[in-house]
Design an enzyme around this catalytic site. Structure first.
Site, PDB file in Angstrom:
ATOM      1  N   LYS A  13      41.971  20.847  41.206  1.00  0.00           N
ATOM      2  CA  LYS A  13      41.150  22.063  41.314  1.00  0.00           C
ATOM      3  C   LYS A  13      40.330  22.331  40.061  1.00  0.00           C
ATOM      4  O   LYS A  13      39.215  22.844  40.156  1.00  0.00           O
ATOM      5  CB  LYS A  13      41.977  23.279  41.730  1.00  0.00           C
ATOM      6  N   ARG A  88      48.388  33.163  40.716  1.00  0.00           N
ATOM      7  CA  ARG A  88      49.424  32.184  41.026  1.00  0.00           C
ATOM      8  C   ARG A  88      50.642  32.844  41.649  1.00  0.00           C
ATOM      9  O   ARG A  88      51.608  32.158  41.988  1.00  0.00           O
ATOM     10  CB  ARG A  88      49.860  31.495  39.740  1.00  0.00           C
ATOM     11  N   ARG A 123      46.908  11.691  33.759  1.00  0.00           N
ATOM     12  CA  ARG A 123      45.963  12.698  33.294  1.00  0.00           C
ATOM     13  C   ARG A 123      45.960  12.819  31.764  1.00  0.00           C
ATOM     14  O   ARG A 123      47.006  12.776  31.127  1.00  0.00           O
ATOM     15  CB  ARG A 123      46.354  14.049  33.917  1.00  0.00           C
ATOM     16  N   ARG A 156      49.258  16.230  28.190  1.00  0.00           N
ATOM     17  CA  ARG A 156      49.889  17.552  28.014  1.00  0.00           C
ATOM     18  C   ARG A 156      51.399  17.421  28.185  1.00  0.00           C
ATOM     19  O   ARG A 156      51.856  16.673  29.041  1.00  0.00           O
ATOM     20  CB  ARG A 156      49.350  18.524  29.067  1.00  0.00           C
ATOM     21  N   ARG A 167      57.032  22.059  38.007  1.00  0.00           N
ATOM     22  CA  ARG A 167      55.808  22.822  38.292  1.00  0.00           C
ATOM     23  C   ARG A 167      55.495  22.817  39.789  1.00  0.00           C
ATOM     24  O   ARG A 167      55.014  23.805  40.328  1.00  0.00           O
ATOM     25  CB  ARG A 167      54.637  22.246  37.491  1.00  0.00           C
TER      26      ARG A 167
END
Ligand code: AMP
Length: 210
Positions: A13, A88, A123, A156, A167
């Site tokens: 996103k 969220r 990522r 990260r 998560r």
């Protein structure tokens, strides 16, 4: 146009939000980026958020609601914005509605959990400006270096596999109910995330324009 981008962490996103923002010339507002920035500069808010973020948990609603209200009051949000990573939780969505801001559309980018876990390990983000890259799907021009600002690309802490599973669990428990919330308001559009980023972008732009 006032848009919300929903989707599990790693569904893409953020990348899609950037493209749509360029196309519509509106800002992308990522609570994750604002929090990481606060963490880097060592502000009180950053320190408060640090333990939650590194454990893959959500930062308390009052903290992120405060951040978003301040940010949306800034001048560049007058003609619209894309919210990436907010709301969220249901209380965050209710706070946004209560603030009188009328959202036009909510785009939910759907990707199965297994694919997300595989994707997240590749990522990389720029430690300076927060731009994101991927070892398989979105290479920087020079390995390990950000195209936009020349900063160093890093993984990260919360993209490590164990944290990713946490998560995703948090996403299904606390964020996914927002789909029904916005469906009820007649604002939800679902986009199936594709293998190629450009294909997802085409579907996303179509959903925004419809
Ligand atoms: P993101 O970059 O959007 O994946 O956000 C990274 C982390 O920041 C999340 O795992 C949360 O710990 C925190 N965070 C970002 N946005 C929110 C939000 N709207 N509510 C609570 N926590 C958030």
């Amino acid at each position: 146009m006032k848009l919300i981008f929903l989707g599990a962490p790693g569904a893409g996103k953020g990348t899609q939000a950037e493209v749509v923002c360029k196309e519509l010339n509106i800002p992308a507002i990522s609570t994750g980026n604002i929090l990481r920035e606060a963490l880097k500069s060592g502000t009180e808010m950053g320190l408060k958020a640090k333990t939650y973020m590194e454990a893959g948990k959500l930062v308390p609603d009052d903290v992120v609601i405060g951040i978003i209200k301040d940010r949306l009051a800034e001048d560049d949000c007058k003609n619209g914005f894309v919210l990436d990573g907010f709301p969220r939780t249901i209380p965050q969505a209710e706070a946004l509605d209560a603030s009188g801001i009328v959202i036009d559309r909510v785009i939910d980018i759907e990707v199965p959990d297994e694919k997300i876990v595989a994707r997240m390990s590749g990522r990389r983000v720029c430690e300076q400006c927060g731009a994101s890259y991927h070892m398989l799907y979105k290479h920087p021009k020079v390995e390990g270096v950000c195209d936009s600002c020349g900063g160093t690309l890093v993984q990260r802490k919360d993209d490590h596999p164990d944290t990713v599973l946490d998560r995703l669990r948090v996403y299904h428990e606390q964020t996914e109910p927002l789909k029904a919330y916005y469906e009820k308001q007649g604002k939800l559009k679902i986009v199936e995330g594709q293998e190629e980023i450009a294909d997802t972008t085409a579907l996303t732009l179509k959903a925004v324009a419809e």
